[in-house]
Design a protein around this motif. Structure first.
Motif, mmCIF file in Angstrom:
data_model
loop_
_atom_site.group_PDB
_atom_site.id
_atom_site.type_symbol
_atom_site.label_atom_id
_atom_site.label_comp_id
_atom_site.label_asym_id
_atom_site.label_seq_id
_atom_site.Cartn_x
_atom_site.Cartn_y
_atom_site.Cartn_z
ATOM 1 N N TYR A 1 38.425 37.615 42.284
ATOM 2 C CA TYR A 1 39.095 38.835 41.817
ATOM 3 C C TYR A 1 39.962 38.491 40.611
ATOM 4 O O TYR A 1 40.667 37.477 40.595
ATOM 5 N N LYS A 2 39.906 39.363 39.599
ATOM 6 C CA LYS A 2 40.830 39.238 38.472
ATOM 7 C C LYS A 2 41.073 40.600 37.860
ATOM 8 O O LYS A 2 40.123 41.315 37.523
ATOM 9 N N ALA A 3 42.334 40.963 37.741
ATOM 10 C CA ALA A 3 42.696 42.253 37.150
ATOM 11 C C ALA A 3 42.793 42.139 35.637
ATOM 12 O O ALA A 3 42.979 41.054 35.078
ATOM 13 N N GLY A 4 42.649 43.271 34.973
ATOM 14 C CA GLY A 4 42.892 43.350 33.532
ATOM 15 C C GLY A 4 41.846 42.730 32.642
ATOM 16 O O GLY A 4 42.107 42.471 31.459
ATOM 17 N N THR A 5 40.646 42.515 33.150
ATOM 18 C CA THR A 5 39.625 41.851 32.330
ATOM 19 C C THR A 5 39.101 42.733 31.193
ATOM 20 O O THR A 5 38.490 42.223 30.257
ATOM 21 N N LEU A 6 39.329 44.042 31.277
ATOM 22 C CA LEU A 6 38.815 44.938 30.234
ATOM 23 C C LEU A 6 39.765 45.092 29.056
ATOM 24 O O LEU A 6 39.390 45.681 28.031
ATOM 25 N N GLU A 7 40.987 44.592 29.203
ATOM 26 C CA GLU A 7 41.988 44.852 28.172
ATOM 27 C C GLU A 7 41.768 43.947 26.964
ATOM 28 O O GLU A 7 41.845 42.720 27.060
ATOM 29 N N SER A 8 41.469 44.566 25.834
ATOM 30 C CA SER A 8 41.271 43.830 24.587
ATOM 31 C C SER A 8 41.635 44.740 23.422
ATOM 32 O O SER A 8 41.545 45.960 23.520
ATOM 33 N N GLN A 9 42.049 44.141 22.343
ATOM 34 C CA GLN A 9 42.354 44.890 21.123
ATOM 35 C C GLN A 9 41.554 44.296 19.963
ATOM 36 O O GLN A 9 41.727 43.110 19.654
ATOM 37 N N PRO A 10 40.682 45.058 19.316
ATOM 38 C CA PRO A 10 40.353 46.449 19.643
ATOM 39 C C PRO A 10 39.500 46.545 20.900
ATOM 40 O O PRO A 10 38.996 45.529 21.382
ATOM 41 N N GLU A 11 39.354 47.756 21.406
ATOM 42 C CA GLU A 11 38.538 47.994 22.591
ATOM 43 C C GLU A 11 37.115 47.506 22.368
ATOM 44 O O GLU A 11 36.509 47.747 21.320
ATOM 45 N N ALA A 12 36.598 46.775 23.360
ATOM 46 C CA ALA A 12 35.238 46.245 23.281
ATOM 47 C C ALA A 12 34.574 46.400 24.642
ATOM 48 O O ALA A 12 35.247 46.528 25.672
ATOM 49 N N LEU A 13 33.250 46.392 24.646
ATOM 50 C CA LEU A 13 32.504 46.441 25.897
ATOM 51 C C LEU A 13 32.566 45.055 26.532
ATOM 52 O O LEU A 13 31.899 44.126 26.086
ATOM 53 N N THR A 14 33.387 44.912 27.555
ATOM 54 C CA THR A 14 33.563 43.620 28.208
ATOM 55 C C THR A 14 32.466 43.394 29.240
ATOM 56 O O THR A 14 32.210 44.251 30.080
ATOM 57 N N VAL A 15 31.824 42.247 29.156
ATOM 58 C CA VAL A 15 30.785 41.859 30.109
ATOM 59 C C VAL A 15 31.246 40.590 30.812
ATOM 60 O O VAL A 15 31.451 39.559 30.172
ATOM 61 N N ASN A 16 31.431 40.682 32.131
ATOM 62 C CA ASN A 16 31.959 39.554 32.896
ATOM 63 C C ASN A 16 31.412 39.643 34.311
ATOM 64 O O ASN A 16 31.816 40.500 35.086
ATOM 65 N N LEU A 17 30.491 38.776 34.655
ATOM 66 C CA LEU A 17 29.912 38.750 35.994
ATOM 67 C C LEU A 17 30.525 37.662 36.870
ATOM 68 O O LEU A 17 30.062 37.417 37.979
ATOM 69 N N GLU A 18 31.593 37.038 36.370
ATOM 70 C CA GLU A 18 32.202 35.935 37.105
ATOM 71 C C GLU A 18 33.566 36.283 37.668
ATOM 72 O O GLU A 18 34.142 35.507 38.435
ATOM 73 N N GLU A 19 34.104 37.448 37.307
ATOM 74 C CA GLU A 19 35.409 37.913 37.803
ATOM 75 C C GLU A 19 35.387 39.437 37.838
ATOM 76 O O GLU A 19 34.846 40.054 36.924
ATOM 77 N N PHE A 20 35.993 40.012 38.868
ATOM 78 C CA PHE A 20 35.992 41.473 38.991
ATOM 79 C C PHE A 20 37.338 41.997 39.468
ATOM 80 O O PHE A 20 38.026 41.340 40.251
ATOM 81 N N ASP A 21 37.674 43.224 39.032
ATOM 82 C CA ASP A 21 38.618 44.035 39.790
ATOM 83 C C ASP A 21 37.773 45.085 40.511
ATOM 84 O O ASP A 21 36.534 45.064 40.419
#
Length: 290
Positions: free
Chosen positions: A70-90
């Motif tokens: 589990y990991k929170a906040g993985t989508l937060e980026s500047q500028p906004e981007a399509l985050t792809v992460n299959l190794e950590e989730f909220d």
């Protein structure tokens, strides 16, 4: 000659295929090589499973991620981007990843590029990354948008003893300081404008105290997306997960902050709700057959 070249260019532009999906600079990979390999592996495995319906597919794919951190906040980026992460989730990125994989298999597609397109479609308003405010932050917005696109349907009101409630969704704008991206005035105004559409928003739910009733439990299916309604003012949903069917009945498969990983909860669904006083009930959403 110059005029002829211009006409050729116009003809080419009119007949050229329209490219869909995030541009490479709009994709933020956790680990591009590992993630693309994992996506392909999951798509092949899920296709070979041969699910008879989308719910079976959702449950099967969801179980593949058990013990993922589990990991929170993985989508937060500047500028906004399509985050792809299959190794950590909220909890939300877990649901979106499973849904995008299942949708890709349902469409009889098998490439990681198809998954990327579906993830963007599911996560963003009008299916495209266009700044922070284009992300579907409220789960009610997520349900409305993806229902409109024919990806999911809400079945809460078809379940016995369902009820409805009315809430104004404005938690983000009223808690601006909690969202760093809202320091940008344009993004803040865009979020406020989006929230206008959810003033006095009516939505169905099943009260927590009713979940143990047999007619309700028997209406739930493995692979259902479960959204937990909350007492918190201005907010609709506080947590999401997937129903899995165990020997003792439906349980919650979710990215748990308490357990620090994707897990099948030790408690039955009814017990989970009983021990969560801030939760008022559930909503039930299903992936549509494509």
């Amino acid at each position: 000659m110059k005029k002829f070249a211009t006409l050729l260019y116009i003809a080419f532009m009119l007949t050229a295929p329209v490219l869909h999906g995030a541009a490479p600079e709009q994709i933020r990979w956790h680990n591009e090589a590992a993630d693309t390999t994992a996506i392909t592996k999951f798509l092949i495995k899920a296709t070979d499973f041969g699910a008879s319906n989308p719910n079976e597919l959702m449950e099967f794919i969801g179980r593949q991620f058990i013990d993922t951190p589990y990991k929170a906040g993985t989508l937060e980026s500047q500028p906004e981007a399509l985050t792809v992460n299959l190794e950590e989730f909220d909890c939300t990125t877990f649901i979106e990843t499973v849904t995008a994989l299942a949708l890709t298999v349902e469409e009889h597609k098998n490439s990681w590029q198809d998954f990327i397109d579906n993830l963007e479609t599911i996560r963003y308003r009008q299916g495209e990354v266009n700044g922070y405010s284009s992300r579907l932050h409220y789960f009610s917005d997520w349900i409305v948008s993806n229902t409109h696109r024919g990806i999911v349907r809400e079945v809460t009101d078809r379940i016995p003893q369902s009820d409805s409630q009315i809430k104004t969704l404005d938690y983000m704008s009223r808690n601006r300081s909690s969202y760093p991206a809202l320091a940008d005035d344009a993004e803040y105004e865009a979020i406020k404008n989006m929230e206008v559409g959810f003033r006095s928003h009516r939505f169905p739910y099943i009260k927590s105290g009713r979940i143990a009733a047999k007619p309700i439990l028997s209406s739930l299916r493995g692979g259902d997306i479960i959204a937990f309604t909350t007492k918190k003012d201005g907010l609709d949903i506080s947590h999401v997960g997937i129903i899995v069917m165990e020997k003792d009945g439906p349980r919650l498969l979710h990215a748990s902050s308490r357990e620090g990983k994707v897990t099948i909860d030790k408690l039955s669904l009814a017990e989970y709700l009983k021990k969560s006083p801030a939760i008022t009930g559930i909503r039930v959403i299903r992936l549509q057959a494509q």
